[in-house]
Design an enzyme around this catalytic site. Sequence first.
Site, PDB file in Angstrom:
ATOM      1  N   ASN A  58     -14.223  15.525  -2.048  1.00  0.00           N
ATOM      2  CA  ASN A  58     -14.908  14.273  -2.338  1.00  0.00           C
ATOM      3  C   ASN A  58     -16.409  14.512  -2.300  1.00  0.00           C
ATOM      4  O   ASN A  58     -16.903  15.319  -1.521  1.00  0.00           O
ATOM      5  CB  ASN A  58     -14.531  13.225  -1.281  1.00  0.00           C
ATOM      6  CG  ASN A  58     -15.195  11.886  -1.539  1.00  0.00           C
ATOM      7  OD1 ASN A  58     -15.114  11.342  -2.624  1.00  0.00           O
ATOM      8  ND2 ASN A  58     -15.864  11.354  -0.527  1.00  0.00           N
TER       9      ASN A  58
ATOM     10  N   ARG B 288       0.826  -1.211   0.000  1.00  0.00           N
ATOM     11  CA  ARG B 288       0.000   0.000   0.000  1.00  0.00           C
ATOM     12  C   ARG B 288       0.862   1.263   0.000  1.00  0.00           C
ATOM     13  O   ARG B 288       0.514   2.264  -0.626  1.00  0.00           O
ATOM     14  CB  ARG B 288      -0.926  -0.027   1.230  1.00  0.00           C
ATOM     15  CG  ARG B 288      -1.770   1.221   1.429  1.00  0.00           C
ATOM     16  CD  ARG B 288      -2.711   1.451   0.258  1.00  0.00           C
ATOM     17  NE  ARG B 288      -3.267   2.782   0.277  1.00  0.00           N
ATOM     18  CZ  ARG B 288      -4.548   3.064   0.440  1.00  0.00           C
ATOM     19  NH1 ARG B 288      -5.424   2.112   0.602  1.00  0.00           N
ATOM     20  NH2 ARG B 288      -4.965   4.310   0.420  1.00  0.00           N
TER      21      ARG B 288
ATOM     22  N   ASP C 178     -14.288   9.633   5.138  1.00  0.00           N
ATOM     23  CA  ASP C 178     -15.359  10.625   5.028  1.00  0.00           C
ATOM     24  C   ASP C 178     -15.473  11.510   6.274  1.00  0.00           C
ATOM     25  O   ASP C 178     -16.569  11.840   6.723  1.00  0.00           O
ATOM     26  CB  ASP C 178     -16.708   9.928   4.732  1.00  0.00           C
ATOM     27  CG  ASP C 178     -16.674   9.160   3.417  1.00  0.00           C
ATOM     28  OD1 ASP C 178     -16.069   9.663   2.447  1.00  0.00           O
ATOM     29  OD2 ASP C 178     -17.240   8.050   3.358  1.00  0.00           O
TER      30      ASP C 178
ATOM     31  N   HIS D 270     -19.904  12.535  -1.472  1.00  0.00           N
ATOM     32  CA  HIS D 270     -20.344  11.344  -0.744  1.00  0.00           C
ATOM     33  C   HIS D 270     -21.873  11.294  -0.725  1.00  0.00           C
ATOM     34  O   HIS D 270     -22.519  12.318  -0.480  1.00  0.00           O
ATOM     35  CB  HIS D 270     -19.789  11.385   0.689  1.00  0.00           C
ATOM     36  CG  HIS D 270     -20.142  10.173   1.471  1.00  0.00           C
ATOM     37  ND1 HIS D 270     -19.516   8.965   1.266  1.00  0.00           N
ATOM     38  CD2 HIS D 270     -21.069   9.967   2.435  1.00  0.00           C
ATOM     39  CE1 HIS D 270     -20.046   8.062   2.084  1.00  0.00           C
ATOM     40  NE2 HIS D 270     -20.987   8.654   2.798  1.00  0.00           N
TER      41      HIS D 270
ATOM     42  N   LEU E  29      -9.057   5.133   0.267  1.00  0.00           N
ATOM     43  CA  LEU E  29      -8.575   6.135   1.211  1.00  0.00           C
ATOM     44  C   LEU E  29      -7.234   6.639   0.712  1.00  0.00           C
ATOM     45  O   LEU E  29      -6.444   5.866   0.147  1.00  0.00           O
ATOM     46  CB  LEU E  29      -8.412   5.533   2.602  1.00  0.00           C
ATOM     47  CG  LEU E  29      -9.695   5.226   3.363  1.00  0.00           C
ATOM     48  CD1 LEU E  29      -9.383   4.518   4.676  1.00  0.00           C
ATOM     49  CD2 LEU E  29     -10.480   6.499   3.631  1.00  0.00           C
TER      50      LEU E  29
END
Length: 190
Positions: A103, A63, A141, A105, A90
Amino acid sequence: MKRVVILASGGGTLAQAIFDARSTTLADVDIVAVISDQKDAHVISRAEAVQIESFVVPMMADRTQWDRELETLLGALKPDLVVSAGFMRLLSAKTVERFKIINSHPSLLPLFPGAHAVRDALQAGATQSGTTIHWVDAGLDTGEIIAQEKLDISSAETEESLHERIKILERGLIVATIASILAAQEKKNG
């Protein structure tokens, strides 16, 4: 002209709304690239159809290496704003500190964060939902809310029908928010 990079993982309907707004609301915006983590994402063909360069940075076993590759690519593209439009990953703390990233959502955050927000709202018996545009931080978020738009949930609502209604709100709100943020940057810088 302000430089925008879009991050997306799926069909690209939000990205398409941004592409389409270049002839009106976002006329002075240069969408320099779309980056996806999915090589078969439909957003890539949408970008190609309107001559926007696209890149794929597939998730890696390491990652940290993926984070580094994404950050390096964003750095090379020099965006004034990065727009996460259905990007289902993420981002590292280093990436969100270095770049201005928003972002969209499909819930009224802080309610129902995460990948299943629409389903979670219905299961919780919520009577309202909507969409939130927020700054991206290293959490799920959890960034500062910029804008929200609400809608009522009907008793006959399905996850699919509610999600489609929310997507309509998202498209308008993301375009308006991008325009507002870039105008504020312009005013601050000039």
